[in-house]
Design a protein around this motif. Structure first.
Motif, PDB file in Angstrom:
ATOM      1  N   ALA A 143       3.610   2.561  -6.257  1.00  0.00           N
ATOM      2  CA  ALA A 143       4.582   0.899  -4.903  1.00  0.00           C
ATOM      3  C   ALA A 143       5.159   1.032  -5.555  1.00  0.00           C
ATOM      4  CB  ALA A 143       2.777   0.754  -4.475  1.00  0.00           C
TER       5      ALA A 143
ATOM      6  N   GLY B 167      -1.930   3.018  -8.600  1.00  0.00           N
ATOM      7  CA  GLY B 167      -1.918   3.408  -7.657  1.00  0.00           C
ATOM      8  C   GLY B 167      -0.502   2.044  -7.370  1.00  0.00           C
ATOM      9  N   LEU B 168      -0.358   1.038  -8.303  1.00  0.00           N
ATOM     10  CA  LEU B 168       0.591   0.052  -7.122  1.00  0.00           C
ATOM     11  C   LEU B 168       2.055   0.449  -8.327  1.00  0.00           C
ATOM     12  CD1 LEU B 168       1.157  -3.256  -6.988  1.00  0.00           C
ATOM     13  CD2 LEU B 168       0.084  -3.714  -8.979  1.00  0.00           C
TER      14      LEU B 168
END
Length: 184
Positions: free
Chosen positions: A92, A88-89
């Motif tokens: 992002a 997820g990071l």
């Protein structure tokens, strides 16, 4: 049934993601160029002194298309890595660096802001390095696909800096050069 996907399922997930991410990245890159206006064909750009390292303009479209495809594939690899730590990071930060990437052309070409574009590309350089590090933790192949992109933007950063050195006034000579008066 176990929670582990087969190789075929993983491949299918990657293909589905790639069918979405590659066209999206290429399209957004194209639209950013369109927002930039006439770009290298514009009168403002043609008034600038070009650095000796400036390649023939035809290469920019070719190189950026290849890089956008590679970026889309790298993103698809990470997106398909369901359950991977840091996924997820990584996605992002990829999105942040891509926003910076898309912002450079309008800042440089449409706004005629060479100094501002240098700031944008400096931020982009840092974000791409962070993206590569985060992608490396998720899927090494995805990180490796971004290395040519990093090399190209490092070269673009050098070009941007050289443009600023050669054109400290942004290609505008004198205080009234941007004003054109037409009497009808």
């Amino acid at each position: 049934m176990t929670g582990i996907a087969s190789r075929g399922q993983l491949r299918a997930s990657f293909v589905r993601w790639a069918l979405f991410t590659v066209p999206l990245v290429v399209l957004l890159g194209f639209l950013s160029g369109q927002l930039a206006g006439s770009g290298a064909d514009g009168m403002w750009f043609q008034s600038l002194q070009l650095p000796s390292t400036f390649p023939p303009p035809m290469w920019f479209g070719i190189v950026w298309t290849v890089l956008y495809v590679m970026m889309g594939l790298a993103l698809a690899i990470v997106c398909a890595a369901w359950g991977a730590r840091g996924r997820g990071l990584a996605i992002a930060v990829f999105a942040l660096q891509f926003i910076a990437n898309l912002a450079w052309s309008p800042v440089f070409f449409a706004m005629h802001n060479i100094e501002g574009a240098l700031v944008v590309i400096g931020v982009l350089d840092v974000l791409v390095i962070v993206t590569i590090a985060l992608f490396w933790r998720v899927r090494r192949l995805a990180a490796l696909l971004l290395l040519p992109y990093l090399a190209w933007i490092a070269f673009a950063t050098l070009l941007n800096w050289q443009f600023l050195q050669l054109n400290p006034n942004g290609g505008i000579e004198g205080p009234d050069a941007a004003v054109q008066r037409v009497q009808i």
